[in-house]
Design a protein around this motif. Structure first.
Motif, PDB file in Angstrom:
ATOM      1  N   PRO A 269      -1.628   0.480  -1.098  1.00  0.00           N
ATOM      2  CA  PRO A 269      -1.238  -0.497  -0.076  1.00  0.00           C
ATOM      3  C   PRO A 269       0.281  -0.594   0.056  1.00  0.00           C
ATOM      4  O   PRO A 269       1.020  -0.426  -0.919  1.00  0.00           O
ATOM      5  CB  PRO A 269      -1.839  -1.803  -0.606  1.00  0.00           C
ATOM      6  CG  PRO A 269      -2.991  -1.364  -1.459  1.00  0.00           C
ATOM      7  CD  PRO A 269      -2.545  -0.082  -2.095  1.00  0.00           C
ATOM      8  N   GLN A 270       0.730  -0.856   1.252  1.00  0.00           N
ATOM      9  CA  GLN A 270       2.154  -0.875   1.537  1.00  0.00           C
ATOM     10  C   GLN A 270       2.908  -1.891   0.685  1.00  0.00           C
ATOM     11  O   GLN A 270       4.064  -1.678   0.313  1.00  0.00           O
ATOM     12  CB  GLN A 270       2.380  -1.169   3.025  1.00  0.00           C
ATOM     13  CG  GLN A 270       3.829  -1.026   3.472  1.00  0.00           C
ATOM     14  CD  GLN A 270       3.970  -1.169   4.978  1.00  0.00           C
ATOM     15  OE1 GLN A 270       2.985  -1.377   5.686  1.00  0.00           O
ATOM     16  NE2 GLN A 270       5.185  -1.033   5.483  1.00  0.00           N
TER      17      GLN A 270
ATOM     18  N   GLU B 133      -7.482  -0.711  -2.452  1.00  0.00           N
ATOM     19  CA  GLU B 133      -8.448  -0.908  -1.374  1.00  0.00           C
ATOM     20  C   GLU B 133      -9.821  -0.329  -1.701  1.00  0.00           C
ATOM     21  O   GLU B 133     -10.757  -0.463  -0.912  1.00  0.00           O
ATOM     22  CB  GLU B 133      -7.918  -0.272  -0.088  1.00  0.00           C
ATOM     23  CG  GLU B 133      -6.602  -0.889   0.387  1.00  0.00           C
ATOM     24  CD  GLU B 133      -6.052  -0.225   1.638  1.00  0.00           C
ATOM     25  OE1 GLU B 133      -6.659   0.783   2.097  1.00  0.00           O
ATOM     26  OE2 GLU B 133      -5.029  -0.699   2.155  1.00  0.00           O
TER      27      GLU B 133
END
Length: 229
Positions: free
Chosen positions: A53-54, A126
């Motif tokens: 994830p960013q 995720e």
């Protein structure tokens, strides 16, 4: 049944077998074999397909951490699943082989020194994973990896459980890992090293030791020392 933590040749370090069905095993090889790939593949390799994830930053490989610090790593239990985990080693405590007094121990196991390590895991990626061992190993004074002991029954002194069968994003999990240092050895660190090419992330810090048992006097009472009255 002996459970080992590596597919490579290793030196049998310890095994505990109980009539209750508990089997505990630990293994470590020579310095050349230390760092061999565990049964659970957790490869943060360039070919990994796990999406980070960013907002999540992975911990730098080779990082030296202290107990209480968190490492963020890619976790791939197999080719079809993977995620990003926060791994935090809370504390480590030296135990005593007397903690296994109800066990039937072989001579080699009796010479082992147990260590109990509290860890917390959070799925910050995720993907959904689960059912595998927490991907952490102990490291002894000879830089030998000590796989976590595996139980088929509850060990109350340090309940050791694998990740939940379904470990989804944002799920958290706490457990206690048992590491057995062979030949009355000492554990010096806890390591995340998913494969031989990976520069390990290691946690170190003060390892708590058992308090000495009070000496008994001739009358069977525990001595309080010079100033104990």
């Amino acid at each position: 049944m002996l459970v080992t933590g590596s597919k490579t040749r290793v030196t049998r370090a310890a095994a505990l077998c109980l009539a209750t069905g508990l089997v505990v095993a630990s293994c470590g090889g020579s310095n050349d074999e230390a760092g061999q790939k565990p049964t659970v593949t957790t490869s943060p390799s360039p070919s990994s397909t796990v999406k980070v994830p960013q907002a999540v930053a992975l911990t730098e490989v080779g990082a030296d951490l202290s107990f209480g610090d968190t490492a963020t790593v890619i976790y791939e239990p197999d080719q079809k699943s993977g995620t990003v985990l926060d791994l935090r080693v809370e504390k480590a405590e030296q135990g005593s082989i007397k903690d296994f007094s109800g066990f039937i121990l072989d001579d080699q196991t009796k010479k082992s020194t147990p260590y109990y390590v509290d860890v917390q895991v959070k799925n910050v990626g995720e993907g959904t994973v689960g059912g595998q061992a927490v991907p952490l190993w102990g490291v002894d004074g000879e830089n030998t990896l000590l796989p976590p002991a595996r139980f088929t029954a509850t060990f109350d002194r340090c309940p050791s459980d694998p990740l939940p069968k379904k470990f989804e994003p944002e799920d958290s999990f706490s457990t206690c890992l048992v590491f057995l240092a062979p030949n009355e050895g000492a554990m010096k660190a806890v390591s995340f090293r998913p494969n031989q090419q990976f520069d390990p992330i290691q946690w170190t810090g003060e390892i708590l030791t058992p308090k000495p048992e009070p000496k008994k006097t001739q009358g069977g009472k525990k001595s309080k020392g010079k100033n104990g009255g």
